[in-house]
Scaffold this motif. Structure first.
Motif, PDB file in Angstrom:
ATOM      1  N   GLY A  56       0.833  -1.212   0.000  1.00  0.00           N
ATOM      2  CA  GLY A  56       0.000   0.000   0.000  1.00  0.00           C
ATOM      3  C   GLY A  56       0.862   1.255   0.000  1.00  0.00           C
ATOM      4  O   GLY A  56       0.613   2.190  -0.763  1.00  0.00           O
ATOM      5  N   VAL A  57       1.902   1.232   0.831  1.00  0.00           N
ATOM      6  CA  VAL A  57       2.787   2.407   0.932  1.00  0.00           C
ATOM      7  C   VAL A  57       3.508   2.641  -0.395  1.00  0.00           C
ATOM      8  O   VAL A  57       3.643   3.779  -0.859  1.00  0.00           O
ATOM      9  N   LEU A  58       3.933   1.539  -1.039  1.00  0.00           N
ATOM     10  CA  LEU A  58       4.621   1.662  -2.330  1.00  0.00           C
ATOM     11  C   LEU A  58       3.716   2.364  -3.350  1.00  0.00           C
ATOM     12  O   LEU A  58       4.141   3.289  -4.043  1.00  0.00           O
ATOM     13  N   TRP A  59       2.452   1.922  -3.432  1.00  0.00           N
ATOM     14  CA  TRP A  59       1.485   2.526  -4.375  1.00  0.00           C
ATOM     15  C   TRP A  59       1.336   4.012  -4.050  1.00  0.00           C
ATOM     16  O   TRP A  59       1.408   4.862  -4.935  1.00  0.00           O
ATOM     17  N   PHE A  60       1.161   4.283  -2.780  1.00  0.00           N
ATOM     18  CA  PHE A  60       0.966   5.664  -2.315  1.00  0.00           C
ATOM     19  C   PHE A  60       2.163   6.539  -2.709  1.00  0.00           C
ATOM     20  O   PHE A  60       1.997   7.616  -3.280  1.00  0.00           O
ATOM     21  N   LEU A  61       3.377   6.038  -2.427  1.00  0.00           N
ATOM     22  CA  LEU A  61       4.584   6.849  -2.673  1.00  0.00           C
ATOM     23  C   LEU A  61       4.782   7.122  -4.165  1.00  0.00           C
ATOM     24  O   LEU A  61       5.085   8.246  -4.562  1.00  0.00           O
ATOM     25  N   VAL A  62       4.588   6.068  -4.973  1.00  0.00           N
ATOM     26  CA  VAL A  62       4.807   6.237  -6.421  1.00  0.00           C
ATOM     27  C   VAL A  62       3.808   7.249  -6.993  1.00  0.00           C
ATOM     28  O   VAL A  62       4.183   8.190  -7.708  1.00  0.00           O
ATOM     29  N   ILE A  63       2.520   7.069  -6.655  1.00  0.00           N
ATOM     30  CA  ILE A  63       1.492   7.964  -7.206  1.00  0.00           C
ATOM     31  C   ILE A  63       1.673   9.388  -6.664  1.00  0.00           C
ATOM     32  O   ILE A  63       1.549  10.366  -7.411  1.00  0.00           O
ATOM     33  N   ALA A  64       1.989   9.494  -5.373  1.00  0.00           N
ATOM     34  CA  ALA A  64       2.189  10.833  -4.788  1.00  0.00           C
ATOM     35  C   ALA A  64       3.369  11.533  -5.443  1.00  0.00           C
ATOM     36  O   ALA A  64       3.296  12.729  -5.756  1.00  0.00           O
ATOM     37  N   ALA A  65       4.457  10.789  -5.702  1.00  0.00           N
ATOM     38  CA  ALA A  65       5.644  11.396  -6.325  1.00  0.00           C
ATOM     39  C   ALA A  65       5.324  11.867  -7.737  1.00  0.00           C
ATOM     40  O   ALA A  65       5.679  12.979  -8.141  1.00  0.00           O
ATOM     41  N   LEU A  66       4.619  11.019  -8.496  1.00  0.00           N
ATOM     42  CA  LEU A  66       4.257  11.397  -9.873  1.00  0.00           C
ATOM     43  C   LEU A  66       3.348  12.629  -9.870  1.00  0.00           C
ATOM     44  O   LEU A  66       3.526  13.548 -10.673  1.00  0.00           O
ATOM     45  N   THR A  67       2.375  12.629  -8.951  1.00  0.00           N
ATOM     46  CA  THR A  67       1.433  13.749  -8.900  1.00  0.00           C
ATOM     47  C   THR A  67       2.148  15.037  -8.511  1.00  0.00           C
ATOM     48  O   THR A  67       1.908  16.088  -9.110  1.00  0.00           O
ATOM     49  N   ARG A  68       3.036  14.935  -7.519  1.00  0.00           N
ATOM     50  CA  ARG A  68       3.747  16.133  -7.067  1.00  0.00           C
ATOM     51  C   ARG A  68       4.587  16.696  -8.224  1.00  0.00           C
ATOM     52  O   ARG A  68       4.612  17.906  -8.454  1.00  0.00           O
ATOM     53  N   ALA A  69       5.234  15.798  -8.958  1.00  0.00           N
ATOM     54  CA  ALA A  69       6.046  16.245 -10.102  1.00  0.00           C
ATOM     55  C   ALA A  69       5.158  16.932 -11.138  1.00  0.00           C
ATOM     56  O   ALA A  69       5.520  17.982 -11.679  1.00  0.00           O
ATOM     57  N   TYR A  70       3.986  16.360 -11.383  1.00  0.00           N
ATOM     58  CA  TYR A  70       3.058  16.938 -12.371  1.00  0.00           C
ATOM     59  C   TYR A  70       2.569  18.316 -11.915  1.00  0.00           C
ATOM     60  O   TYR A  70       2.615  19.282 -12.680  1.00  0.00           O
ATOM     61  N   VAL A  71       2.135  18.395 -10.652  1.00  0.00           N
ATOM     62  CA  VAL A  71       1.585  19.661 -10.138  1.00  0.00           C
ATOM     63  C   VAL A  71       2.660  20.748 -10.161  1.00  0.00           C
ATOM     64  O   VAL A  71       2.427  21.855 -10.647  1.00  0.00           O
ATOM     65  N   SER A  72       3.873  20.407  -9.682  1.00  0.00           N
ATOM     66  CA  SER A  72       4.894  21.459  -9.625  1.00  0.00           C
ATOM     67  C   SER A  72       5.301  21.894 -11.028  1.00  0.00           C
ATOM     68  O   SER A  72       5.539  23.072 -11.268  1.00  0.00           O
ATOM     69  N   SER A  73       5.334  20.958 -11.992  1.00  0.00           N
ATOM     70  CA  SER A  73       5.709  21.361 -13.353  1.00  0.00           C
ATOM     71  C   SER A  73       4.634  22.274 -13.946  1.00  0.00           C
ATOM     72  O   SER A  73       4.943  23.244 -14.627  1.00  0.00           O
ATOM     73  N   ARG A  74       3.372  21.992 -13.669  1.00  0.00           N
ATOM     74  CA  ARG A  74       2.278  22.833 -14.190  1.00  0.00           C
ATOM     75  C   ARG A  74       2.312  24.227 -13.548  1.00  0.00           C
ATOM     76  O   ARG A  74       2.116  25.221 -14.236  1.00  0.00           O
ATOM     77  N   ILE A  75       2.554  24.237 -12.237  1.00  0.00           N
ATOM     78  CA  ILE A  75       2.560  25.536 -11.539  1.00  0.00           C
ATOM     79  C   ILE A  75       3.762  26.367 -12.003  1.00  0.00           C
ATOM     80  O   ILE A  75       3.647  27.558 -12.226  1.00  0.00           O
ATOM     81  N   ARG A  76       4.905  25.693 -12.209  1.00  0.00           N
ATOM     82  CA  ARG A  76       6.099  26.401 -12.718  1.00  0.00           C
ATOM     83  C   ARG A  76       5.806  27.065 -14.051  1.00  0.00           C
ATOM     84  O   ARG A  76       6.214  28.176 -14.326  1.00  0.00           O
ATOM     85  N   ARG A  77       5.041  26.335 -14.898  1.00  0.00           N
ATOM     86  CA  ARG A  77       4.731  26.866 -16.217  1.00  0.00           C
ATOM     87  C   ARG A  77       3.813  28.084 -16.127  1.00  0.00           C
ATOM     88  O   ARG A  77       3.869  28.973 -16.963  1.00  0.00           O
ATOM     89  N   GLN A  78       2.947  28.093 -15.096  1.00  0.00           N
ATOM     90  CA  GLN A  78       1.974  29.191 -14.991  1.00  0.00           C
ATOM     91  C   GLN A  78       2.548  30.414 -14.297  1.00  0.00           C
ATOM     92  O   GLN A  78       2.123  31.522 -14.554  1.00  0.00           O
ATOM     93  N   ILE A  79       3.497  30.193 -13.377  1.00  0.00           N
ATOM     94  CA  ILE A  79       4.073  31.327 -12.647  1.00  0.00           C
ATOM     95  C   ILE A  79       5.419  31.671 -13.279  1.00  0.00           C
ATOM     96  O   ILE A  79       6.388  30.915 -13.129  1.00  0.00           O
ATOM     97  N   PRO A  80       5.531  32.791 -14.006  1.00  0.00           N
ATOM     98  CA  PRO A  80       6.805  33.115 -14.646  1.00  0.00           C
ATOM     99  C   PRO A  80       7.874  33.441 -13.613  1.00  0.00           C
ATOM    100  O   PRO A  80       7.612  34.163 -12.646  1.00  0.00           O
ATOM    101  N   THR A  81       9.057  32.875 -13.788  1.00  0.00           N
ATOM    102  CA  THR A  81      10.167  33.137 -12.846  1.00  0.00           C
ATOM    103  C   THR A  81      10.902  34.406 -13.299  1.00  0.00           C
ATOM    104  O   THR A  81      10.959  34.689 -14.497  1.00  0.00           O
ATOM    105  N   PRO A  82      11.462  35.177 -12.352  1.00  0.00           N
ATOM    106  CA  PRO A  82      12.161  36.399 -12.756  1.00  0.00           C
ATOM    107  C   PRO A  82      13.384  36.070 -13.627  1.00  0.00           C
ATOM    108  O   PRO A  82      14.091  35.101 -13.358  1.00  0.00           O
ATOM    109  N   SER A  83      13.576  36.852 -14.660  1.00  0.00           N
ATOM    110  CA  SER A  83      14.694  36.566 -15.573  1.00  0.00           C
ATOM    111  C   SER A  83      16.019  36.953 -14.908  1.00  0.00           C
ATOM    112  O   SER A  83      16.091  37.891 -14.118  1.00  0.00           O
ATOM    113  N   THR A  84      17.044  36.186 -15.219  1.00  0.00           N
ATOM    114  CA  THR A  84      18.338  36.441 -14.565  1.00  0.00           C
ATOM    115  C   THR A  84      19.149  37.470 -15.377  1.00  0.00           C
ATOM    116  O   THR A  84      18.981  37.583 -16.558  1.00  0.00           O
TER     117      THR A  84
END
Lengths: 84, 344
Positions: A56-84
């Motif tokens: 159960g923990v394995l399923w939870f960890l894998v899905i949570a990791a994939l979801t977190r990666a997806y959410v953060s990549s989407r949010i990164r795309r929507q929030i422009p980072t300051p240019s260097t």
């Protein structure tokens, strides 16, 4: 294209469900003969519960990791980072 | 040949009767609900519209009629078990519609939906087989106690998963139609390729497909009727019961993976059972342009819909189309599993 990452998560969840269900019924449940010694019996029961919990923990960890990666990549795309 | 035609006729009845009940009884029941002020606000419209709710009783009536036809024509206890599970979940759902149950009480009460199945197996030993058949590998060993415990635990999980897919116009009706059709496909394949597998199980599966199809007419965008918890919970319980009695658990689980993920996302992000009316922040919000947006609040529940909307705002109709496509993808995986399991 919007759905591609979610379909990927769905496919991983599906593969894990099948694989883990098989492991549970084919490996965990029939694990070892029925022990006569009460200590062995308790140990075997604890091992089985631990392995089930682990699946159960394995399923939870894998899905949570994939979801977190997806959410953060989407949010990164929507929030422009300051240019260097 | 004649037997085949007779069977096809009887199976058609199990489909036609519930479909007719829903299509005929729904309009007057919607008028009755509107007259008696039982309407729900469709908050995803600008301005919000009033929609008759809950129409779960009509859907339940349709399913009941279909299962009674299956019982009368095939004489198996399978439809009786399905009626039992559906009735318990329907009563829990209707109570929640009328009085609002606590977030922890509802899953506990839904455990009772598994009781009719477990009791009836004493009267018909082959009501369900306590093993799981895997694609290519075949059936596991039988473990009655473990399997039965898992079955009872499955009812609240599946019923709640269905209920959580009931937030937007047409979402629950499309979801139920596609997933129940997947279970039907699996059961038909099993019946075709397994000697001695009774057609009663096919007849028992048809009413849920018919009810979902009939409900879609009224529930698709823009919705003219909402099912309420009484509808979603009993359809989930029926689905779980059909998967178990049909022996097609893996195909059923795969078909509802979007709902399982949705429940997982919600429960893990709000850290436990929380009644949706009491959630502090909503996962999505309606913009001034009438489109739905994903909430950027860190505390917002990560529902499947929010994840879809993170790709950009969508109209409600587009959003539901995306959820339907995700469900369709899962149902195709489910069909592949069914083919690999039963065709040999």
């Amino acid at each position: 294209m919007r759905l591609a990452p979610l379909v990927l998560i769905e496919t991983v969840a599906f593969l894990l469900v099948i694989g883990e269900t098989y492991l549970f019924f084919a490996v965990v449940v029939p694990l070892g003969a029925v022990p006569k010694n009460p200590l062995e019996y308790t140990g075997m029961a604890a091992l089985k519960i631990g392995l089930t919990f682990g699946l159960g923990v394995l399923w939870f960890l894998v899905i949570a990791a994939l979801t977190r990666a997806y959410v953060s990549s989407r949010i990164r795309r929507q929030i422009p980072t300051p240019s260097t | 040949m004649l037997q085949g035609l007779a069977d096809a006729g009887l199976l058609s009845l199990s489909f036609a009767v519930p479909l007719a009940v829903v299509l005929v009884a729904m309009p007057p029941f919607m008028r009755f609900l509107t007259r008696s002020g039982r309407v729900a606000k469709d908050v995803h419209k600008r301005p919000p519209t009033q929609v008759p709710a809950p129409v779960g009783p009509v859907l339940f009536l349709g399913a009941l009629a279909g299962e009674l036809v299956a019982y009368a024509t095939f004489g198996s206890l399978v439809p009786v078990a399905v009626i039992g599970a559906a009735t318990v979940a329907f009563v829990v759902g209707l109570t929640d519609d009328l009085f609002v149950l606590g977030a922890r009480v509802k899953p506990l009460l839904l455990l009772l939906a598994g009781v009719p199945l477990v009791v009836l197996v004493a009267f018909q030993r082959d009501l369900y087989v306590p093993s799981i058949t895997f694609p290519l590998l075949g059936p596991s060993a039988e473990h009655f106690t473990i399997y039965t415990l898992l079955v009872v635990a499955a009812f609240p999980i599946v019923s709640n998963a269905f209920n959580m897919m009931d937030s937007f116009n047409g979402e629950i009706s499309w979801f139920t139609l596609l997933t129940s059709a997947s279970v039907l496909f699996a059961v038909v394949l099993r019946a075709a390729f397994t000697a001695g597998f009774s057609l009663a199980r096919v007849a028992t599966t048809l009413p849920l497909v018919a009810v979902a199809m009939g409900f879609l007419v009224f529930n698709r965008y823009p919705s003219r009727a909402f099912d309420g918890d009484s509808g979603a919970l009993f359809m989930g319980a029926m689905f779980a019961c059909l998967a178990v009695t049909g022996g097609v658990e893996i195909a059923a689980i795969v078909a509802i993976v979007p709902a399982i993920l949705n429940s997982f996302y919600t429960l893990s992000s709000v850290r436990g059972f929380v009644e949706r009316r009491k959630m502090a922040t909503r996962p999505t919000y309606l913009g001034e342009d009438g489109k739905l947006y994903a909430s950027m609040e860190p505390s917002a529940p990560s529902t499947l819909v929010r994840l879809v909307l993170l790709g950009g705002p969508l109209s409600e109709r587009e959003l539901v189309r995306n959820v339907v496509l995700l469900t369709l993808a899962a149902c195709l995986l489910s069909a592949a599993i069914s083919l690999l399991t039963w065709v040999h």
